[in-house]
Motif scaffolding. Structure first.
Motif, PDB file in Angstrom:
ATOM      1  N   PHE A  52      15.253   9.711  -2.046  1.00 25.64           N
ATOM      2  CA  PHE A  52      14.699   8.725  -0.958  1.00 25.64           C
ATOM      3  C   PHE A  52      14.357   7.330  -1.679  1.00 25.64           C
ATOM      4  O   PHE A  52      14.691   6.259  -1.103  1.00 25.64           O
ATOM      5  CB  PHE A  52      13.346   9.430  -0.624  1.00 25.64           C
ATOM      6  N   TYR A  83      19.051  -0.298   4.298  1.00 24.40           N
ATOM      7  CA  TYR A  83      17.697   0.410   4.343  1.00 24.40           C
ATOM      8  C   TYR A  83      16.742  -0.730   4.039  1.00 24.40           C
ATOM      9  O   TYR A  83      16.196  -1.053   2.931  1.00 24.40           O
ATOM     10  CB  TYR A  83      17.291   1.483   3.670  1.00 24.40           C
ATOM     11  N   GLY A 122       5.113   1.997   4.539  1.00 20.46           N
ATOM     12  CA  GLY A 122       6.238   2.597   4.368  1.00 20.46           C
ATOM     13  C   GLY A 122       6.960   2.964   5.736  1.00 20.46           C
ATOM     14  O   GLY A 122       7.981   3.854   5.788  1.00 20.46           O
ATOM     15  N   ASN A 154       7.557   8.892  11.132  1.00 17.65           N
ATOM     16  CA  ASN A 154       7.909  10.574  10.765  1.00 17.65           C
ATOM     17  C   ASN A 154       7.188  11.281  11.832  1.00 17.65           C
ATOM     18  O   ASN A 154       7.403  12.641  11.834  1.00 17.65           O
ATOM     19  CB  ASN A 154       8.066  10.900   9.467  1.00 17.65           C
ATOM     20  N   GLU A 204      14.969  15.340  10.898  1.00 14.50           N
ATOM     21  CA  GLU A 204      13.990  14.162  10.856  1.00 14.50           C
ATOM     22  C   GLU A 204      14.199  13.475  12.077  1.00 14.50           C
ATOM     23  O   GLU A 204      15.146  13.432  12.712  1.00 14.50           O
ATOM     24  CB  GLU A 204      14.234  13.292   9.547  1.00 14.50           C
TER      25      GLU A 204
HETATM   26  C1  AVI Z   1       9.754   8.096   4.822  1.00 16.06           C
HETATM   27  N1  AVI Z   1      10.364   7.744   5.965  1.00 16.06           N
HETATM   28  C2  AVI Z   1       9.267   6.679   6.481  1.00 16.06           C
HETATM   29  C3  AVI Z   1      11.659   7.415   5.876  1.00 16.06           C
HETATM   30  C4  AVI Z   1      12.098   6.888   7.105  1.00 16.06           C
HETATM   31  O1  AVI Z   1      12.666   5.916   7.236  1.00 16.06           O
HETATM   32  O2  AVI Z   1      12.023   7.660   8.053  1.00 16.06           O
HETATM   33  C5  AVI Z   1      12.453   8.444   5.318  1.00 16.06           C
HETATM   34  C6  AVI Z   1      14.137   8.385   5.419  1.00 16.06           C
HETATM   35  N2  AVI Z   1      14.983   9.210   6.262  1.00 16.06           N
HETATM   36  C7  AVI Z   1      16.091   8.660   6.164  1.00 16.06           C
HETATM   37  N3  AVI Z   1      15.941   7.449   5.346  1.00 16.06           N
HETATM   38  C8  AVI Z   1      14.673   7.519   5.120  1.00 16.06           C
END
Ligand code: AVI
Length: 334
Positions: A50, A59, A173, A178, A294
């Motif tokens: 992560f 990202y 963040g 989530n 997720e």
């Molecule tokens: C921790 N969370 C906010 C990240 C998100 O963007 O949902 C986790 C993540 N999943 C994939 N990339 C990052």
């Protein structure tokens, strides 16, 4: 009976955590559609992956938030007079909170602050404490760590609050993304319950943006997010003795417009039978079947304000990073 080789060295807390994990895997993998709770993505390797995701050019959440905290930190802290206590849920490396305190130092006039850091990971708490401890010596910060779930840590922090002045809670963040909508509402009410009227919450949220940009962020060309996702099965194989055939799983990210969320799934290319001894579970996955791992909800700025108002807050100010589509919202407890 299934025995993990290292079982003799596990603490009672480790054993309890494995049992909870096994129970959740058994419950969620037998739902339709099959799913797994996203917080299990974060074992040591998942956390490292992560952190790598946060460095990827596609990202943008981490960079956008860091930039807003740096450029608007002074303005943010100017609303909170006098600031006495900080509570950060999931401080990570502590770098964001340190950035805010640094940027807003002129507003703090060297005031004595207490920072409560809440995380289930002892390693994260240690790192964040060291980052904050290394801040300018003119800014005295007493650091209190709570190795606990967010909910339990909030209760502890509220009970231990000693510094005079206002409290600022931080949930950064886009971690709120989530939670599904009922979960987000319940969690924001937990935060509200830990605060007094007139205290503050600063929350970071990723905003709705063009689908192609969202998909690049969650299915990056380097395959880091795919590894992050697949590692959940690596973890189940290792910790619960399962035999998922990792090579046949493909990472899939999709934008669900109706629900305003990016979803991550793991899709098996072939039919496979999987044994998960520690969860007392045998399942058969059909070719093309997916496990949903997720959801990452994306908000419009006014929707962020609405969910906060529903949970007992009122808007103080909101800062938008237009280029990266990210919002920092400051609200006061009513
Ligand atoms: C921790 N969370 C906010 C990240 C998100 O963007 O949902 C986790 C993540 N999943 C994939 N990339 C990052």
């Amino acid at each position: 009976m299934f025995m993990r080789p290292s079982a003799a060295f596990d603490s009672a807390a480790d054993r309890a955590a494995i049992q909870t994990f096994a129970g959740d895997v058994e419950y969620y993998l037998t739902l339709s559609p099959r799913q797994l709770p996203s917080h299990y993505l974060y074992d040591a390797l998942g956390t490292a992956l992560f952190e790598a995701i946060c460095e990827l050019p596609w990202y943008r959440i981490t960079r956008a938030e860091r930039s807003l905290l740096g450029s608007r930190g002074r303005e943010i802290l100017a609303h909170i007079k006098p600031l006495g206590t900080l509570i950060e849920l999931g401080p990570g490396s502590g770098e964001k909170l340190a950035g805010l305190v640094d940027a807003g130092a002129a507003q703090l006039h060297g005031a004595r602050l207490t920072a409560h850091l809440i995380d289930v990971s002892a390693a994260a708490l240690d790192l964040a404490s060291r980052t904050l401890g290394a801040l300018d010596a003119n800014q005295s910060i007493e650091i209190v760590t709570h190795q606990a779930t967010y909910e339990a840590g909030l209760v502890q922090a509220a009970a231990q609050k000693r510094s005079p002045g206002r409290t600022l809670a931080l949930f950064l963040g886009s971690n709120i993304g989530n939670f599904d909508p009922p979960g987000a509402d319940a969690f924001l009410r937990h935060i509200r319950a830990a605060l007094a009227i007139g205290d503050f919450l600063l929350i970071g949220t990723d905003l709705v943006k063009p689908e192609a940009e969202l998909l690049l962020a969650y299915d990056d060309p380097l395959g880091v997010t795919a590894a992050f996702n697949r590692n959940l099965l690596v973890r189940i194989n290792r910790e619960l003795g399962a035999d998922f055939d990792l090579a046949s799983f493909r990472h899939r990210a999709l934008w669900n417009d109706a629900e305003s969320r990016v979803e991550m799934h793991l899709v098996t290319a072939r039919r496979q039978q999987v044994r998960i001894p520690a969860a007392f579970l045998d399942i058969t996955l059909a070719a093309g079947e997916a496990i949903w791992t997720e959801s990452s909800y994306k908000y419009r700025p006014d929707a962020v304000v609405r969910i906060l108002e529903c949970a007992g807050f009122k808007l103080v100010d909101q800062w938008i990073h237009d280029e990266d589509g990210f919002a920092l919202t400051l609200v006061a407890a009513t």
